[in-house]
Motif scaffolding. Structure first.
Motif, mmCIF file in Angstrom:
data_model
loop_
_atom_site.group_PDB
_atom_site.id
_atom_site.type_symbol
_atom_site.label_atom_id
_atom_site.label_comp_id
_atom_site.label_asym_id
_atom_site.label_seq_id
_atom_site.Cartn_x
_atom_site.Cartn_y
_atom_site.Cartn_z
ATOM 1 N N TYR A 143 0.811 -1.211 0.000
ATOM 2 C CA TYR A 143 0.000 0.000 0.000
ATOM 3 C C TYR A 143 0.848 1.267 0.000
ATOM 4 O O TYR A 143 0.313 2.374 0.032
ATOM 5 N N SER A 144 2.167 1.114 -0.060
ATOM 6 C CA SER A 144 3.009 2.262 -0.381
ATOM 7 C C SER A 144 2.776 2.696 -1.827
ATOM 8 O O SER A 144 3.057 3.835 -2.194
ATOM 9 N N LEU A 145 2.278 1.767 -2.655
ATOM 10 C CA LEU A 145 2.056 2.036 -4.077
ATOM 11 C C LEU A 145 0.592 1.940 -4.483
ATOM 12 O O LEU A 145 0.212 2.459 -5.532
ATOM 13 N N PHE A 146 -0.226 1.256 -3.684
ATOM 14 C CA PHE A 146 -1.650 1.109 -3.978
ATOM 15 C C PHE A 146 -2.465 2.039 -3.084
ATOM 16 O O PHE A 146 -2.036 2.398 -1.990
ATOM 17 N N GLY A 147 -3.667 2.384 -3.539
ATOM 18 C CA GLY A 147 -4.632 3.021 -2.665
ATOM 19 C C GLY A 147 -5.336 1.976 -1.828
ATOM 20 O O GLY A 147 -5.468 0.821 -2.239
ATOM 21 N N HIS A 148 -5.774 2.355 -0.637
ATOM 22 C CA HIS A 148 -6.512 1.431 0.242
ATOM 23 C C HIS A 148 -7.968 1.872 0.313
ATOM 24 O O HIS A 148 -8.248 3.036 0.608
ATOM 25 N N PRO A 149 -8.906 0.959 0.072
ATOM 26 C CA PRO A 149 -10.308 1.369 0.019
ATOM 27 C C PRO A 149 -10.922 1.672 1.380
ATOM 28 O O PRO A 149 -12.018 2.218 1.441
ATOM 29 N N ARG A 150 -10.234 1.334 2.474
ATOM 30 C CA ARG A 150 -10.801 1.604 3.795
ATOM 31 C C ARG A 150 -9.836 2.326 4.736
ATOM 32 O O ARG A 150 -10.146 2.523 5.909
ATOM 33 N N ALA A 155 -2.456 3.940 3.694
ATOM 34 C CA ALA A 155 -1.805 4.075 2.392
ATOM 35 C C ALA A 155 -0.929 5.321 2.338
ATOM 36 O O ALA A 155 0.191 5.289 1.814
ATOM 37 N N ALA A 156 -1.416 6.426 2.890
ATOM 38 C CA ALA A 156 -0.646 7.673 2.841
ATOM 39 C C ALA A 156 0.640 7.562 3.655
ATOM 40 O O ALA A 156 1.704 8.035 3.222
ATOM 41 N N THR A 157 0.563 6.951 4.831
ATOM 42 C CA THR A 157 1.773 6.854 5.646
ATOM 43 C C THR A 157 2.761 5.866 5.048
ATOM 44 O O THR A 157 3.978 6.098 5.093
ATOM 45 N N LYS A 158 2.276 4.780 4.472
ATOM 46 C CA LYS A 158 3.200 3.820 3.863
ATOM 47 C C LYS A 158 3.814 4.397 2.582
ATOM 48 O O LYS A 158 4.982 4.141 2.276
ATOM 49 N N ALA A 159 3.049 5.177 1.837
ATOM 50 C CA ALA A 159 3.630 5.878 0.682
ATOM 51 C C ALA A 159 4.646 6.912 1.149
ATOM 52 O O ALA A 159 5.706 7.092 0.539
ATOM 53 N N GLY A 160 4.341 7.588 2.253
ATOM 54 C CA GLY A 160 5.251 8.586 2.784
ATOM 55 C C GLY A 160 6.595 8.012 3.186
ATOM 56 O O GLY A 160 7.622 8.706 3.139
ATOM 57 N N LEU A 161 6.611 6.723 3.567
ATOM 58 C CA LEU A 161 7.882 6.097 3.938
ATOM 59 C C LEU A 161 8.843 6.007 2.752
ATOM 60 O O LEU A 161 10.062 6.017 2.945
ATOM 61 N N ILE A 162 8.303 5.925 1.544
ATOM 62 C CA ILE A 162 9.193 5.938 0.378
ATOM 63 C C ILE A 162 9.874 7.295 0.255
ATOM 64 O O ILE A 162 11.093 7.389 0.058
ATOM 65 N N GLY A 163 9.104 8.371 0.392
ATOM 66 C CA GLY A 163 9.695 9.702 0.338
ATOM 67 C C GLY A 163 10.673 9.940 1.471
ATOM 68 O O GLY A 163 11.749 10.529 1.272
ATOM 69 N N LEU A 164 10.325 9.485 2.678
ATOM 70 C CA LEU A 164 11.227 9.623 3.815
ATOM 71 C C LEU A 164 12.534 8.876 3.555
ATOM 72 O O LEU A 164 13.627 9.403 3.806
ATOM 73 N N THR A 165 12.427 7.669 3.040
ATOM 74 C CA THR A 165 13.615 6.863 2.767
ATOM 75 C C THR A 165 14.525 7.546 1.762
ATOM 76 O O THR A 165 15.755 7.600 1.941
ATOM 77 N N ARG A 166 13.954 8.073 0.696
ATOM 78 C CA ARG A 166 14.766 8.735 -0.319
ATOM 79 C C ARG A 166 15.454 9.972 0.247
ATOM 80 O O ARG A 166 16.614 10.258 -0.078
ATOM 81 N N SER A 167 14.750 10.696 1.099
ATOM 82 C CA SER A 167 15.354 11.883 1.702
ATOM 83 C C SER A 167 16.473 11.504 2.660
ATOM 84 O O SER A 167 17.522 12.159 2.696
#
Length: 257
Positions: A143-150, A155-167
């Motif tokens: 769900y870092s890459l998918f949307g979550h229906p509930r 999903a937003a926090t797991k996606a945010g971990l990708i940005g945090l990791t890159r930074s």
């Protein structure tokens, strides 16, 4: 003189902290790091789960939303022994449909999953910078890459971990520190509950090219690789660990078109 191949993956003499390491994926990674030679400290905020693994690991109670407690724990470990590896695994899932409720579930997930990971990375980076080396491994999700229906918050926090990791990778690379994020697919965990045995669980299996759900042993190789010298030139990467789930658009037994 070249380094023997097996020595690239050795963690002997390394000190590792695994947050949320008292169960599930965190415990599987803690065991892998220990088996590769690291001295592993696991943290968790559930006293019963902490007690259950206390015979196998040094366990420290920790709530990653408590900034002062995070600093105390990491400062103490690094002062006494140093710190080489951080696995940011602590995380929660809460149902959080966009059209229902208030922001409390969102705020809890942001505080634990995203801000908690940043707190721990900040605290770990201090001794790693002084030592001139270190490994930070964040734990995202499909769900870092998918949307979550509930759960938009999950999903937003797991996606945010990708940005945090890159930074983290961009900022800390000059100090000899690598930061990467693992994106686990479907594993039997407390969060998933009975899902593996439900019709939806069978749908997940059929859509996964590997033809099964994940196992604890599947975490061992990637955890040790990202914690070891073998990954010294790998940083800022988001590594799927999902049996191919994220690249499949149909059931395995579907007829090709």
């Amino acid at each position: 003189m070249t380094t023997p191949f097996t020595d690239l993956f050795s963690l002997h003499g390394k000190i590792a902290v695994v947050t949320g390491g008292n169960g599930g994926l965190g415990l599987a990674m803690a065991r892998a790091l220990r088996d590769a030679g690291a001295e592993v400290v696991v943290t968790g905020r559930d006293p019963k789960k902490n007690a259950a693994v206390s015979d196998d690991f040094e366990v420290r109670p920790l709530d990653v939303t408590d900034a002062a407690a995070v600093d105390r724990l990491f400062d103490g470990i690094s002062r006494d022994r140093g710190l080489d590896i951080l696995v940011n695994n602590a995380g929660i899932y809460l149902d959080d449909p966009v059209s229902e409720g208030d922001l409390s579930a969102w705020e809890q997930m942001v505080d634990v999953n995203l801000t908690g990971s940043l707190r721990c990375a900040r605290a770990a980076a201090r001794p790693m910078r002084e030592a001139g080396s270190g490994k930070i491994i964040n734990v995202g999700s499909v769900y870092s890459l998918f949307g979550h229906p509930r759960s938009a918050g999950y999903a937003a926090t797991k996606a945010g971990l990708i940005g945090l990791t890159r930074s983290l990778a961009a900022e800390l690379g000059g100090y000899g520190i690598q930061a990467n994020v693992i994106l686990p697919g479907w594993f039997p965990t407390d969060i998933n509950g009975d899902l593996p045995r439900m019709p939806r669980g069978e749908e997940i299996r059929r859509r996964t090219p590997a033809g099964r759900w994940g196992r604890d042993s599947d975490l061992s190789g990637i955890a040790v690789f990202l914690a070891s010298r073998a990954s010294d030139f790998v940083t800022g990467a988001a590594v799927p660990l999902d049996g191919g789930y994220m690249i499949s658009d149909r059931f395995l037994d579907a007829s090709p078109r």
